[in-house]
Structure formats: structure tokens, C-alpha cells
Design a protein around this motif. Structure first.
Motif, PDB file in Angstrom:
ATOM      1  N   TYR A   1       0.836  -1.196   0.000  1.00  0.00           N
ATOM      2  CA  TYR A   1       0.000   0.000   0.000  1.00  0.00           C
ATOM      3  C   TYR A   1       0.875   1.251   0.000  1.00  0.00           C
ATOM      4  CZ  TYR A   1      -4.939  -1.329   0.527  1.00  0.00           C
ATOM      5  OH  TYR A   1      -6.228  -1.742   0.302  1.00  0.00           O
ATOM      6  N   HIS A   2       1.896   1.308   0.901  1.00  0.00           N
ATOM      7  CA  HIS A   2       2.574   2.588   1.117  1.00  0.00           C
ATOM      8  C   HIS A   2       4.079   2.449   1.307  1.00  0.00           C
ATOM      9  CE1 HIS A   2      -1.644   3.297   2.695  1.00  0.00           C
ATOM     10  NE2 HIS A   2      -1.550   3.982   1.579  1.00  0.00           N
ATOM     11  N   VAL A   3       4.805   3.309   0.621  1.00  0.00           N
ATOM     12  CA  VAL A   3       6.251   3.446   0.737  1.00  0.00           C
ATOM     13  C   VAL A   3       6.563   4.524   1.774  1.00  0.00           C
ATOM     14  CG1 VAL A   3       8.313   4.248  -0.501  1.00  0.00           C
ATOM     15  CG2 VAL A   3       6.695   2.686  -1.621  1.00  0.00           C
ATOM     16  N   VAL A   4       7.657   4.341   2.509  1.00  0.00           N
ATOM     17  CA  VAL A   4       8.157   5.418   3.373  1.00  0.00           C
ATOM     18  C   VAL A   4       8.968   6.380   2.515  1.00  0.00           C
ATOM     19  CG1 VAL A   4       9.412   6.026   5.464  1.00  0.00           C
ATOM     20  CG2 VAL A   4       8.238   3.815   5.328  1.00  0.00           C
ATOM     21  N   ASN A   5      10.124   5.925   2.048  1.00  0.00           N
ATOM     22  CA  ASN A   5      10.987   6.769   1.223  1.00  0.00           C
ATOM     23  C   ASN A   5      11.962   5.869   0.490  1.00  0.00           C
ATOM     24  OD1 ASN A   5      12.000   9.145   0.137  1.00  0.00           O
ATOM     25  ND2 ASN A   5      13.305   9.633   1.895  1.00  0.00           N
ATOM     26  N   ALA A   6      12.705   6.437  -0.461  1.00  0.00           N
ATOM     27  CA  ALA A   6      13.727   5.702  -1.205  1.00  0.00           C
ATOM     28  C   ALA A   6      14.910   6.628  -1.431  1.00  0.00           C
ATOM     29  CB  ALA A   6      13.165   5.197  -2.533  1.00  0.00           C
ATOM     30  N   TRP A   7      16.085   6.027  -1.717  1.00  0.00           N
ATOM     31  CA  TRP A   7      17.294   6.813  -1.933  1.00  0.00           C
ATOM     32  C   TRP A   7      18.318   5.960  -2.673  1.00  0.00           C
ATOM     33  CZ3 TRP A   7      15.369   5.647   2.966  1.00  0.00           C
ATOM     34  CH2 TRP A   7      16.013   4.588   3.642  1.00  0.00           C
ATOM     35  N   GLU A   8      19.403   6.584  -3.060  1.00  0.00           N
ATOM     36  CA  GLU A   8      20.484   5.901  -3.762  1.00  0.00           C
ATOM     37  C   GLU A   8      21.678   5.720  -2.829  1.00  0.00           C
ATOM     38  OE1 GLU A   8      21.237   8.329  -7.260  1.00  0.00           O
ATOM     39  OE2 GLU A   8      19.072   8.669  -7.415  1.00  0.00           O
ATOM     40  N   ASP A   9      22.344   4.576  -2.967  1.00  0.00           N
ATOM     41  CA  ASP A   9      23.577   4.294  -2.221  1.00  0.00           C
ATOM     42  C   ASP A   9      24.527   3.601  -3.181  1.00  0.00           C
ATOM     43  OD1 ASP A   9      25.561   3.792  -0.398  1.00  0.00           O
ATOM     44  OD2 ASP A   9      24.467   2.268   0.723  1.00  0.00           O
ATOM     45  N   GLY A  10      25.351   4.375  -3.846  1.00  0.00           N
ATOM     46  CA  GLY A  10      26.225   3.806  -4.863  1.00  0.00           C
ATOM     47  C   GLY A  10      25.413   3.250  -6.016  1.00  0.00           C
ATOM     48  N   ASP A  11      25.626   1.970  -6.339  1.00  0.00           N
ATOM     49  CA  ASP A  11      24.884   1.315  -7.421  1.00  0.00           C
ATOM     50  C   ASP A  11      23.493   0.870  -6.989  1.00  0.00           C
ATOM     51  OD1 ASP A  11      27.025   1.506  -9.247  1.00  0.00           O
ATOM     52  OD2 ASP A  11      27.960  -0.299  -8.414  1.00  0.00           O
ATOM     53  N   TRP A  12      23.195   0.992  -5.708  1.00  0.00           N
ATOM     54  CA  TRP A  12      21.932   0.485  -5.178  1.00  0.00           C
ATOM     55  C   TRP A  12      20.865   1.574  -5.122  1.00  0.00           C
ATOM     56  CZ3 TRP A  12      21.231  -4.628  -4.144  1.00  0.00           C
ATOM     57  CH2 TRP A  12      22.368  -5.422  -3.996  1.00  0.00           C
ATOM     58  N   VAL A  13      19.656   1.181  -5.470  1.00  0.00           N
ATOM     59  CA  VAL A  13      18.461   1.966  -5.158  1.00  0.00           C
ATOM     60  C   VAL A  13      17.772   1.256  -4.004  1.00  0.00           C
ATOM     61  CG1 VAL A  13      16.170   2.654  -5.947  1.00  0.00           C
ATOM     62  CG2 VAL A  13      18.144   2.959  -7.447  1.00  0.00           C
ATOM     63  N   GLU A  14      17.544   1.975  -2.915  1.00  0.00           N
ATOM     64  CA  GLU A  14      16.975   1.370  -1.715  1.00  0.00           C
ATOM     65  C   GLU A  14      15.601   1.978  -1.435  1.00  0.00           C
ATOM     66  OE1 GLU A  14      19.517   0.696   1.481  1.00  0.00           O
ATOM     67  OE2 GLU A  14      21.366   0.714   0.285  1.00  0.00           O
ATOM     68  N   MET A  15      14.682   1.134  -1.006  1.00  0.00           N
ATOM     69  CA  MET A  15      13.315   1.584  -0.732  1.00  0.00           C
ATOM     70  C   MET A  15      12.820   0.931   0.556  1.00  0.00           C
ATOM     71  SD  MET A  15       9.971   1.431  -3.256  1.00  0.00           S
ATOM     72  CE  MET A  15       9.773  -0.368  -3.188  1.00  0.00           C
ATOM     73  N   VAL A  16      12.253   1.739   1.431  1.00  0.00           N
ATOM     74  CA  VAL A  16      11.646   1.239   2.669  1.00  0.00           C
ATOM     75  C   VAL A  16      10.147   1.491   2.590  1.00  0.00           C
ATOM     76  CG1 VAL A  16      11.542   1.483   5.180  1.00  0.00           C
ATOM     77  CG2 VAL A  16      13.745   1.630   4.000  1.00  0.00           C
TER      78      VAL A  16
END
Length: 486
Positions: free
Chosen positions: A287-302
Motif C-alpha cells: 500500500y505505502h512506501v516510506v521513502n527511497a534513496w540511492e547508495d552507490g549502485d543500489w536503489v533502496e526503498m523502505v
């Protein structure tokens, strides 16, 4: 001091439409503007300046057929803060459908239990009741099923008209658009029943459509949210979508398909359709994402992973999972997904396996950038839309850092939003704001917490002389963003 609200009609349409239009779920009939509200404790912080906007369903006329909270007419409730003073306002969103029914004096549309979007004989109402986002000096009221974006004056809540950018796209906008407050760009998606089944767009700081591309999906889907990072957008393709046979008959019925993986597609912010890269994860609904960001080659999503219901043997009970999602029965856990743009690797992990937490918020000034802190509600496993408490999480470890509830049994909070203090010294230097209904005390309040530590309880609690019906999503719009840049 309990400061109960005056008596009100807890069943304005009688007993014919079920419990979700009665009691704590009952709509209110009036719009108002209130100032000089009494404080039950504390004082309104002088370094809190801006407006907290919360959308929700507020049915105006008796429904045509069965009712679901997704059907209710959109009403916005606003708490505006200015130098230690508070003004409360509420107004319906004057959508095209609202105006038509206002002229008719009755419901002329149908709800999601009775029809399917696109049916001409039983039209589904675009009610603009789901989410609020702040962009280019205006507030946008949005609908989860992809519709128009209605622009509101963030101070008066006057409906100013439809977003010209979304209209220019030729499509709609789903509820959970994302705003990069640094670039002042708005990213959104639209989904529907015709190929390619999804579109992705970007609106610039001037309020004009900047980018719009089709996104090919395997079939009609029902994504609810998305995410952005500094350079990318993350689109969702989930294994919960229309029952094919019901779809043929023009009915809205959803199914969960446990053999279909969850997919997240990463596309450059202004990328072409074929630049999207898909990553597969375990089947679930989000239903809902908190936030996402980039860390080097990674895209991270919580985000909040809806946990599929399981049979005794551990296999997924697809029918119960779909029914619970449809009825807003939440079984969510805080979750972390990672996507490596160089290797194509995907990873996921549970951050907190114990608590059913949902309707997440954070410091929206950092949307698309790393955020350590998130603020979520304790979601009832039993009562629809009951959020009994508020928690602060460390999004890297999953640790609950602090929490508060007036009553786990009787409190009904709204979605809490983080509001930065003037001249903040850290990511969490500010306040968490939420409306609260206490059904035992019959008391409506606006609660303001120090975002650095919820354990101490509200630093200010304001008595509200009107009831604020349960709702969905909101946003915080700082004072400096309430003036249009166009």
C-alpha cells in the motif's frame, strides 16, 4: 479537562449502509474555520510554521448501493500554524462529481462495490479523497484510482481547478505522487485497463508537464504507490489485480496471485520507456512506501509490506489475502528492498517483524534522499482505519526509537506528518502532527509531538470543538512553500 465535542449525528443515513457510515466513521455536514482554540496542555511551538493538510472521505448524500470508504466525497482538514497561533479549516473538494451531485441534491454516481471504473451506466466517482501533496505553492487533492489532480489554495482550501499539467498528459494521476522539494518537481503515475496499462510523468516547478512516457505492463494492474530517488523513480507491478472474469462483467473484484512475483521498476527521472529496469521480489502487496534513496549502485526503498495470509501449511491463502486488502484489513510489516543497477541483484529484508505499522511519513524535505527516521501508526488488526498509536523508527535498523498512545483501545489517530522546526539542526528537529479522536472521552484533539522523542507525549494538545472524521493521507507544507513559484 476532556473537552468533549458537541453532540452530532452518528448515523446520518440510517442503518441501511452498514457500519462504515456510522459512529466514528460518520461524516460531518458542515464546513468551518476556527481560531482561538483551547489548549488542553502545553503551548503551540512558535517555530512551527506551515499547514498540515489531511484528506479523507466525507459522504454528502446517501450512497447508491453498498458503501466503501474509498467512495466518500473528498474533504480536506487543515491545521495552519503561524507564530504560535493555530487556525483549523475544513472544506469539500469541489470536484466535477461533487458539483454534479450538489446540483442534483443526491448521489448520481456509484461506489467501488457496485461498479468498475469506465462503466458509463454506473459511473464511478472521482472523489479526490485519498491523498494530499504540496507542489508549486498549491495543494493537490488526489484519488487512488487515477483521476484528476484538483488544485487547492493551501490557506483557504478553495478548489482552484484541475492541474493543467495532468490534463495535458491526456491521462490521470494516482494518489501517491511524489514531490522532490529540492528540485520542486512532481513525479506521478497513471494506470488503467487499456495497454500499456501504466504511464509515468514529471511536472516541473512551473506547474507544467515536463515528461510523460508509457510503461508496458503484462496486463491491467492495481499499483497503489511509487517512490523516487534523486535521479530515479520506482514504479510498482504487484501480484494483486483484477479478477479476469469479474473484469469482463464490468465489476471491480481483486485477486491475489501468489505465483506472480512482486516487481519494482527503476526508471531515470526523465527516462524513456525502454530505460526502465525491473527487479523481482517475493509476492506481496504494498500500500505505502516510506521513502527511497540511492547508495552507490543500489536503489533502496523502505515501505510497508502487506503480509499475505497463510494456510496452516505455510502456503499463501490467496482468497483471504485479496479480501483483507479490499476491506482495508492491514497486516503490514516495515520492510527494506534493494536494487543494484549495475549487477541486477535484488535483496529484501524485514525491518520489524513484530508490529503491524502502516501509513508512514518522514521529513518530506528529504524525499528521494536518505532518511534515517520514519513515523508510522500502530494499525489495528480488527477495526478499519483505527490507528491507536504513533511510532518513530530508525529506517536502517528497524528499531522503534519512541512511541506514544493515549489509549490502545480508544484512540483513533490520523496519519501523522513530520514538520521541520524553523532553522532545523537535524533531520528529526521538528514536530509530528496528528488529529486524534478518543471514542471513550468523545474528545477530538490536535496533538503536536516533539519529533525527536515521542515518549514524552504531546508538547501541545489542542481541543477541537468539531469532530474530524477518519481519513486517509495528508502532507506538511512549510510556510515558505505556500507561495507559488509560477
Amino acid at each position: 479537562m476532556n473537552a468533549p465535542v458537541p453532540a452530532h449525528n452518528l448515523a446520518p443515513f440510517g442503518d441501511d449502509y452498514g457500519p462504515l457510515l456510522q459512529g466514528v466513521y460518520a461524516p460531518v455536514a458542515d464546513e468551518c474555520q476556527l481560531t482561538e482554540l483551547p489548549l488542553l496542555q502545553g503551548a503551540i511551538p512558535a517555530d512551527l510554521n506551515g499547514v498540515y493538510l489531511r484528506a479523507g472521505p466525507n459522504t454528502r448524500f446517501a450512497p447508491n448501493g453498498r458503501y466503501h470508504p474509498f467512495d466518500g466525497d473528498g474533504m480536506v482538514h487543515a491545521a495552519q500554524f503561524a507564530a504560535g497561533r493555530l487556525t483549523y479549516r475544513n472544506r469539500w473538494v469541489r470536484t466535477d462529481a461533487w458539483k454534479e451531485e450538489d446540483a442534483a441534491g443526491k448521489s448520481t454516481f456509484y461506489g467501488i462495490r457496485e461498479t468498475l471504473k469506465g462503466r458509463p451506466d454506473k459511473r464511478l466517482k472521482d472523489s479526490a479523497n485519498t491523498d494530499m501533496v504540496a507542489h508549486a505553492g498549491r495543494a493537490l487533492a488526489l484519488w487512488y484510482m487515477s483521476g484528476d489532480a484538483y488544485e487547492l489554495d493551501p490557506t483557504t482550501l478553495e478548489t482552484l481547478g484541475k492541474s493543467q499539467a495532468v490534463t495535458a498528459s491526456g491521462g490521470g494521476i494516482s494518489a501517491h505522487a511524489k514531490v522532490d522539494e529540492i528540485a520542486e518537481e512532481l513525479m506521478f503515475f497513471d494506470y488503467g485497463l487499456e495497454a500499456p496499462y501504466m504511464h509515468y510523468g514529471v511536472v516541473g516547478p512551473d506547474g507544467k508537464l515536463k515528461h510523460y512516457v508509457p510503461i508496458d505492463l503484462p496486463g491491467p494492474r492495481l499499483p497503489h504507490d511509487m517512490a523516487i530517488t534523486e535521479h530515479y523513480a520506482v514504479l510498482h507491478d504487484l501480484p494483486l489485480f483484477h479478477d479476469p472474469e469479474a473484469l469482463k462483467l464490468g465489476r471491480h473484484k481483486i485477486c491475489f496471485f501468489p505465483d506472480v512475483p512482486t516487481r519494482f521498476g527503476v526508471i531515470p527521472r526523465l527516462g524513456a520507456s525502454d530505460s526502465i529496469r525491473w527487479f523481482e521480489f517475493s509476492p506481496c502487496f504494498v500500500y505505502h512506501v516510506v521513502n527511497a534513496w540511492e547508495d552507490g549502485d543500489w536503489v533502496e526503498m523502505v515501505g510497508c509490506r502487506y503480509m499475505p495470509v497463510r494456510h496452516a501449511d505455510g502456503s499463501i491463502d490467496a482468497n483471504r489475502t485479496a479480501r483483507d486488502v479490499a476491506e482495508l484489513v492491514m497486516h503490514a510489516r516495515l520492510w527494506h528492498w534493494r536494487m543494484n543497477l549495475r549487477t541486477g541483484e535484488s535483496q529484501e529484508r524485514e525491518l520489524d517483524g513484530e508490529r503491524n505499522v502502516e501509513f508512514p511519513t518522514y521529513n518530506s524535505a528529504r524525499t528521494g534522499r536518505f532518511t534515517r527516521y520514519g513515523y508510522l501508526v500502530d494499525h489495528s488488526d480488527v477495526n478499519t482505519l483505527q490507528w491507536a498509536g504513533i511510532r518513530k523508527y530508525d529506517l536502517t535498523t528497524g528499531e522503534c526509537l519512541s512511541a506514544w498512545s493515549d489509549s490502545l483501545e480508544h484512540s483513533w489517530y490520523s496519519e501523522p506528518w513530520f514538520a521541520s522546526a524553523d532553522n532545523p539542526q537535524s533531520e528529526d528537529h521538528g514536530y509530528v502532527i496528528a488529529f486524534q479522536w478518543h471514542d471513550q472521552l468523545q474528545r477530538q484533539t490536535l496533538d503536536i509531538f516533539d519529533a525527536r522523542d515521542l515518549n514524552q507525549g504531546p508538547v501541545a494538545q489542542v481541543a477541537m470543538p468539531v469532530r474530524i472524521p477518519l481519513g486517509f493521507h495528508g502532507c506538511w507544507m512549510a510556510a515558505h512553500r505556500m507561495k507559488a513559484k509560477v
